[in-house]
Scaffold this motif. Sequence first.
Motif, PDB file in Angstrom:
ATOM      1  N   PHE A 107       2.388  10.564   4.710  1.00  0.00           N
ATOM      2  CA  PHE A 107       1.095   9.882   4.683  1.00  0.00           C
ATOM      3  C   PHE A 107       0.018  10.964   4.685  1.00  0.00           C
ATOM      4  CE2 PHE A 107      -2.512   8.048   7.264  1.00  0.00           C
ATOM      5  CZ  PHE A 107      -3.108   7.449   6.156  1.00  0.00           C
ATOM      6  N   SER A 109      -5.746  10.184   0.990  1.00  0.00           N
ATOM      7  CA  SER A 109      -5.380   9.297  -0.129  1.00  0.00           C
ATOM      8  C   SER A 109      -5.189   7.862   0.351  1.00  0.00           C
ATOM      9  CB  SER A 109      -4.074   9.782  -0.780  1.00  0.00           C
ATOM     10  OG  SER A 109      -4.203  11.108  -1.180  1.00  0.00           O
ATOM     11  N   ILE A 126      -5.369   5.094  -2.111  1.00  0.00           N
ATOM     12  CA  ILE A 126      -4.254   4.990  -3.063  1.00  0.00           C
ATOM     13  C   ILE A 126      -3.078   4.293  -2.379  1.00  0.00           C
ATOM     14  CG2 ILE A 126      -2.508   6.332  -4.338  1.00  0.00           C
ATOM     15  CD1 ILE A 126      -5.017   6.785  -5.769  1.00  0.00           C
ATOM     16  N   THR A 127      -2.824   4.652  -1.117  1.00  0.00           N
ATOM     17  CA  THR A 127      -1.656   4.092  -0.417  1.00  0.00           C
ATOM     18  C   THR A 127      -1.976   2.732   0.219  1.00  0.00           C
ATOM     19  OG1 THR A 127      -2.245   5.402   1.539  1.00  0.00           O
ATOM     20  CG2 THR A 127      -0.583   6.328   0.081  1.00  0.00           C
ATOM     21  N   SER A 128      -3.243   2.318   0.145  1.00  0.00           N
ATOM     22  CA  SER A 128      -3.681   1.044   0.741  1.00  0.00           C
ATOM     23  C   SER A 128      -3.307   0.946   2.216  1.00  0.00           C
ATOM     24  CB  SER A 128      -3.085  -0.148  -0.021  1.00  0.00           C
ATOM     25  OG  SER A 128      -3.489  -0.125  -1.355  1.00  0.00           O
ATOM     26  N   ARG A 186       0.545   4.599   5.033  1.00  0.00           N
ATOM     27  CA  ARG A 186       1.962   4.517   4.656  1.00  0.00           C
ATOM     28  C   ARG A 186       2.284   5.615   3.661  1.00  0.00           C
ATOM     29  NH1 ARG A 186      -0.477   0.049   2.685  1.00  0.00           N
ATOM     30  NH2 ARG A 186       0.373  -1.202   4.374  1.00  0.00           N
ATOM     31  N   VAL A 187       3.578   5.882   3.524  1.00  0.00           N
ATOM     32  CA  VAL A 187       4.063   6.901   2.586  1.00  0.00           C
ATOM     33  C   VAL A 187       4.470   6.179   1.309  1.00  0.00           C
ATOM     34  CG1 VAL A 187       5.796   8.720   2.242  1.00  0.00           C
ATOM     35  CG2 VAL A 187       4.918   8.242   4.550  1.00  0.00           C
ATOM     36  N   ASN A 188       3.878   6.582   0.172  1.00  0.00           N
ATOM     37  CA  ASN A 188       4.201   5.859  -1.069  1.00  0.00           C
ATOM     38  C   ASN A 188       5.129   6.657  -1.987  1.00  0.00           C
ATOM     39  OD1 ASN A 188       2.417   7.762  -1.889  1.00  0.00           O
ATOM     40  ND2 ASN A 188       1.160   6.416  -3.158  1.00  0.00           N
ATOM     41  N   LYS A 189       5.851   7.620  -1.392  1.00  0.00           N
ATOM     42  CA  LYS A 189       6.781   8.403  -2.214  1.00  0.00           C
ATOM     43  C   LYS A 189       8.194   8.244  -1.669  1.00  0.00           C
ATOM     44  CE  LYS A 189       3.568  11.861  -3.914  1.00  0.00           C
ATOM     45  NZ  LYS A 189       3.233  13.275  -4.041  1.00  0.00           N
TER      46      LYS A 189
END
Length: 261
Positions: free
Chosen positions: A141, A145, A148-150, A153-156
């Motif tokens: 996280f 950003s 981008i992640t809304s 949270r980790v988006n990867k």
Amino acid sequence: MPKRTTIRDIQAKANDGQKLSMVTAYDAFSAKLIEQAGIDIALVGDSVGTTLQGRPDTLGVEIEHMLYHTEIVARSTERILVIGDMPFGSYQVNEDEAVRNAVAFMKAGAHAVKLEGGASVMPLIERMSDAGIPVMGHLGFTPQSVNITSGPRVNKARDELMEDAESLADAGVFAIVLEMVPAKIAQEITSAIGVPTIGIGAGAHTNGQVLVFHDMLGFDPDFNPKFLKRFMDFHGQALDALKKYKEEVENGQFPNESQSY
Ligand code: KIV
């Protein structure tokens, strides 16, 4: 004069299997306190935006704010390694501006800078390292950003995080913060790359841990992420003390004779 902790000391400690501790500091009070406690690294974090500036996130923090706090933390300490956190907008526009801003942190007294991002920030890290500026990476996280992640949270996925960590290590970072990375992935990254990892909400198998000063000491009873352990209830104790002061002023108990000239 005590010796200032170096990047090399940090890496040697991690290589020796010892855990690293990092805590945020923004002012002389917190900086001196964490140094007295023997904490390894003072992070002048852009979390200053939420802890001290009353913002909902870190996006509004300006480089001038960060340089101001970095100067105070560096001036107030003798031993601890001081890292300046590059705020949103200070390294995203172009490489020249990013290096100029990283130089400004070093002139303000930082011994290294931290910036968020994966493979895409490799060229920046290489240029900063070439200029003599140690860089700490930040994956998982990445609060800058948050839109981008809304949310936090980790988006990867695992493979992308691993590739990012390897890219940062190849580019020359001296350590990497892993924020809210699932514990198993953080452990795998830690074993795979040759630089120390410092976790926040990333489990027990990183080379070290970082917490925000105000969060770990319980300044804000409403901030309750799963990863947070409060090591004291500052809010509760301070509130009791302030109420007692008001009561004693009102009933005449304070000041007494020994508190008077
Ligand atoms: O700004 C900050 O305090 C940070 C830590 C949470 C790692 O980046």
